[in-house]
Design an enzyme around this catalytic site. Structure first.
Site, PDB file in Angstrom:
ATOM      1  N   PRO A   7      52.586  -3.961  40.364  1.00 45.05           N
ATOM      2  CA  PRO A   7      53.919  -3.597  39.482  1.00 45.05           C
ATOM      3  C   PRO A   7      54.149  -4.380  38.723  1.00 45.05           C
ATOM      4  CG  PRO A   7      54.107  -3.406  41.947  1.00 45.05           C
ATOM      5  CD  PRO A   7      52.643  -4.092  41.736  1.00 45.05           C
ATOM      6  N   GLU A   8      54.609  -4.033  37.339  1.00 42.55           N
ATOM      7  CA  GLU A   8      54.916  -4.723  36.369  1.00 42.55           C
ATOM      8  C   GLU A   8      56.429  -4.685  36.134  1.00 42.55           C
ATOM      9  OE1 GLU A   8      52.505  -4.330  32.855  1.00 42.55           O
ATOM     10  OE2 GLU A   8      50.535  -4.062  34.026  1.00 42.55           O
TER      11      GLU A   8
ATOM     12  N   LYS B 219      58.813 -10.010  37.285  1.00 41.91           N
ATOM     13  CA  LYS B 219      58.568  -8.970  38.150  1.00 41.91           C
ATOM     14  C   LYS B 219      58.978  -9.314  39.463  1.00 41.91           C
ATOM     15  CE  LYS B 219      54.048  -9.157  35.630  1.00 41.91           C
ATOM     16  NZ  LYS B 219      52.552  -9.337  35.887  1.00 41.91           N
TER      17      LYS B 219
ATOM     18  N   HIS C  87      50.808  -0.312  57.269  1.00 43.74           N
ATOM     19  CA  HIS C  87      50.970  -1.199  56.471  1.00 43.74           C
ATOM     20  C   HIS C  87      52.279  -1.384  56.055  1.00 43.74           C
ATOM     21  CE1 HIS C  87      46.602  -1.210  55.677  1.00 43.74           C
ATOM     22  NE2 HIS C  87      46.751   0.082  55.339  1.00 43.74           N
TER      23      HIS C  87
ATOM     24  N   ARG D  35      47.658  -4.620  51.013  1.00 38.56           N
ATOM     25  CA  ARG D  35      46.663  -5.885  50.798  1.00 38.56           C
ATOM     26  C   ARG D  35      47.493  -7.136  51.250  1.00 38.56           C
ATOM     27  NH1 ARG D  35      43.594  -5.680  45.173  1.00 38.56           N
ATOM     28  NH2 ARG D  35      42.691  -7.467  46.091  1.00 38.56           N
TER      29      ARG D  35
ATOM     30  N   ARG E  99      48.450 -22.450  19.525  1.00 36.04           N
ATOM     31  CA  ARG E  99      47.771 -21.896  20.649  1.00 36.04           C
ATOM     32  C   ARG E  99      46.593 -21.185  20.785  1.00 36.04           C
ATOM     33  NH1 ARG E  99      51.265 -21.327  25.024  1.00 36.04           N
ATOM     34  NH2 ARG E  99      49.301 -21.186  26.400  1.00 36.04           N
TER      35      ARG E  99
ATOM     36  N   ARG F  60      40.575  -9.444  33.877  1.00 35.25           N
ATOM     37  CA  ARG F  60      41.188  -8.147  33.885  1.00 35.25           C
ATOM     38  C   ARG F  60      40.723  -7.234  32.875  1.00 35.25           C
ATOM     39  NH1 ARG F  60      45.677 -11.838  34.521  1.00 35.25           N
ATOM     40  NH2 ARG F  60      46.960 -11.458  36.516  1.00 35.25           N
TER      41      ARG F  60
END
Length: 271
Positions: free
Chosen positions: A2-3, A58, A91, A110, A152, A261
């Protein structure tokens, strides 16, 4: 995972049912989450009244008059409001039972969720203290991005996903914001011009705002007996569309790996 938009929609969905309600009891079925649950959580929370439900990046912050419950949903966690006597599933790891007869139930296959109680200012907690600005506030701008990116060498995608730079932007919306800005995800952050940063700040705000708006229709799904809301019914331009035609030029969307990712982008439209 979830973002920011998913967490914000969760906050909006559950807050009306939580604020002003008293915790009657806490049922812990699985203490072994990403961080072990405090064994005395029931005695800590029982009898307390929820004063606010907020978000930082988040993370969800369930505030009480003298303390805060900090929650992160991990990779697969979700929160639902169910009747307190609803049988738990395999769960379902934790219930906050309210005096309204409902309970807030954490489900996480998870078990990467995090739930931490603190008596102190939650924004100073080690989980949150180093977070950058919220992207949908006036604290975040193109000028801020430009200043933070100087020198950076990491890629711009990894840069905007760093919670120390910006709170709450994850893989999905980083891909989408970079596509809208026309910036290649492998561009070194330090190579961004002022114009790049101004455009990227705008598209980050746009993508997150659009995602939250798309999630508005899911708010009613938080009061259910089973099932959960998924990602928003948003039409992604690049994310998850490997080899599909780019909506801008028709070239195949490409996929690469960055920081473990999947990254989705258009080689023609993003430079």
């Amino acid at each position: 995972m979830p973002e920011l938009p998913e967490v914000e929609t969760t906050r909006r969905g559950i807050a009306p049912y939580l604020v002003g309600k008293r915790i009657c009891r806490v049922t812990v079925r699985t203490a072994k989450l990403r961080l072990p649950l405090q064994p005395d959580l029931d005695s800590i929370l029982s009898g307390r009244i929820i004063s606010a439900v907020e978000r930082r990046g988040k993370y969800l912050l369930v505030r009480f008059t003298a303390g805060t419950l900090i929650l992160h949903l991990g990779m697969t966690g979700n929160l639902r409001l169910v009747q307190a006597d609803t049988p738990p599933g395999r769960h379902d790891h934790l219930d906050l039972v309210l005096n309204s007869g409902l309970c807030l139930r954490l489900t996480d296959p998870r078990r990467f969720s995090t739930i931490v109680w603190t008596h102190d200012d939650p924004l100073r907690h080690t989980l949150l203290a180093k977070h950058g600005p919220e992207p949908l506030t006036g604290d975040f701008s193109g000028d801020y991005l430009y200043t933070k990116s100087r020198g950076r060498r990491i890629t711009v995608k990894q840069f905007i996903m760093d919670s120390r730079v910006l709170a709450g932007v994850g893989n999905i919306y980083a891909c989408e914001a970079l596509f809208r800005a026309g910036i290649h995800p492998e561009t070194p952050a330090g190579a961004l011009s002022t114009t790049h940063c101004l455009r990227l700040a705008d598209t980050i705000k746009e993508v997150l705002t659009d995602a939250i708006a798309s999630g508005g229709s899911t708010l009613g799904d938080f009061l259910v007996s089973e099932g959960k809301p998924g990602y928003f019914p948003m039409s992604f331009s690049v994310y998850g569309r490997n080899d599909a035609p780019c909506p801008g030029c028709g070239a195949p969307i490409r996929r690469s790996r960055q920081g473990g990712r999947s990254t989705y982008f258009c080689d023609r439209c993003q430079h």
